[in-house]
Design a protein around this motif. Structure first.
Motif, short mmCIF file in Angstrom:
data_model
loop_
_atom_site.label_atom_id
_atom_site.label_comp_id
_atom_site.label_asym_id
_atom_site.label_seq_id
_atom_site.Cartn_x
_atom_site.Cartn_y
_atom_site.Cartn_z
N ILE A 69 -5.82 -81.34 -42.17
CA ILE A 69 -6.37 -82.25 -41.12
C ILE A 69 -7.33 -81.59 -40.15
CG2 ILE A 69 -4.30 -83.86 -41.17
CD1 ILE A 69 -3.46 -82.25 -38.48
N ILE A 70 -7.32 -80.43 -40.11
CA ILE A 70 -8.70 -79.54 -39.41
C ILE A 70 -9.02 -78.62 -40.29
CG2 ILE A 70 -9.13 -78.28 -37.66
CD1 ILE A 70 -7.13 -79.69 -35.99
N TYR B 67 -0.81 -74.50 -38.14
CA TYR B 67 -2.36 -73.94 -37.81
C TYR B 67 -2.56 -72.53 -38.02
CZ TYR B 67 -1.30 -77.84 -34.50
OH TYR B 67 -0.79 -79.10 -34.04
N ASN C 217 -0.68 -81.03 -41.85
CA ASN C 217 -0.04 -81.84 -41.34
C ASN C 217 0.85 -82.39 -42.45
OD1 ASN C 217 0.76 -85.31 -40.62
ND2 ASN C 217 1.47 -83.51 -39.17
N THR D 223 3.26 -79.82 -38.48
CA THR D 223 2.14 -79.66 -38.45
C THR D 223 2.08 -77.88 -38.23
OG1 THR D 223 1.53 -81.56 -37.09
CG2 THR D 223 -0.37 -79.87 -37.28
N GLU E 229 -12.26 -76.40 -39.72
CA GLU E 229 -13.57 -76.05 -38.95
C GLU E 229 -14.34 -75.31 -39.68
OE1 GLU E 229 -13.78 -76.92 -34.90
OE2 GLU E 229 -12.69 -78.29 -36.22
#
Lengths: 112, 114
Positions: free
Chosen positions: A55-56, A33, A50, A31, A58
């Motif tokens: 997966i995120i 970020y 991931n 993962t 924002e």
């Protein structure tokens, strides 16, 4: 043998330009970020991948687009740069959902 | 929703004195809690985490933190501060149902004077 590396370390550019920041991790993590740290040092998650899957995502202007060519790399492309994009951008990675995140040294973006 | 509050923007202590950096959190269900430190012009470095088990967690550089569920707190402590501990400290929380998103506090600047 840097665990999480980012290039460039500093990026100074004009409004309206398009730029990319690259991130690589050699930890074998699944993962990765992207975070934005503003002038008041507040940290906010932008994106997470991931196993190359987003997966995120924002609430970030769609001028920002992440790309993960493989598990070890997560790049951030920014179109039509604005003054408000000036910040420090951090890449991070983690082994799994319970583990701590390892951060890169940051990229200081200045938009003139 | 999940959030972290670090009520003190700055903490000033003398070298050799105990250091405490406060953190309270809000999350649905059980939390995962983390402390990170950021030195000037550097990335964040992991200090310690609480996942489950013993409420007292020991971490890097002599730091420890105590998870208090009833007070929803996770304060960072060091018995004897060093000048080199001067940095920006972040508390972070993630809800167990929320697999990956980590929410950070606003940070606390620690200054240890010689």
């Amino acid at each position: 043998d840097t665990a999480v590396s980012q290039t460039p370390k500093y990026l100074v550019t004009q409004m309206g330009n398009d730029k990319s920041i690259k991130c690589e991790q050699n930890l074998g993590h699944d993962t990765m970020y992207w975070y934005k740290q503003d002038s008041k040092k507040f940290l906010k998650i932008m994106f997470s991948y991931n196993n190359k899957e987003l997966i995120i995502n924002e609430t970030v202007p769609n001028r920002f687009s992440p790309k993960s060519p493989d598990k070890a790399h997560l790049n951030l492309h920014i179109n039509s740069l604005e003054l408000g994009d000036s910040a420090v951008y951090f890449c991070a990675s983690s082994q799994d959902r319970q583990s701590e995140q390892f951060f890169g040294p940051g990229t200081r973006l200045t938009v003139l | 929703a999940q959030s972290v509050a670090q009520p003190e923007d700055q903490v000033n202590v003398a070298e050799g004195n105990p250091l405490t950096v406060k953190c309270t959190y809000s999350v649905s269900g059980n939390p995962y809690l983390f402390w990170y430190v950021q030195y000037p012009n550097r990335g964040l470095q992991f200090l310690l985490k609480y996942i489950t088990g013993d409420n007292l967690v020991k971490g890097s550089y002599g730091f420890e933190a105590e998870f208090n569920k009833s007070q929803t707190s996770f304060h960072l402590k060091k018995p004897s501060a060093l000048v080199s501990d001067s940095a920006l400290y972040f508390c972070a929380v993630r809800a167990r149902y929320n697999d990956y998103k980590l929410s950070f506090g606003a940070g606390t600047t620690v200054t240890v004077r010689a």
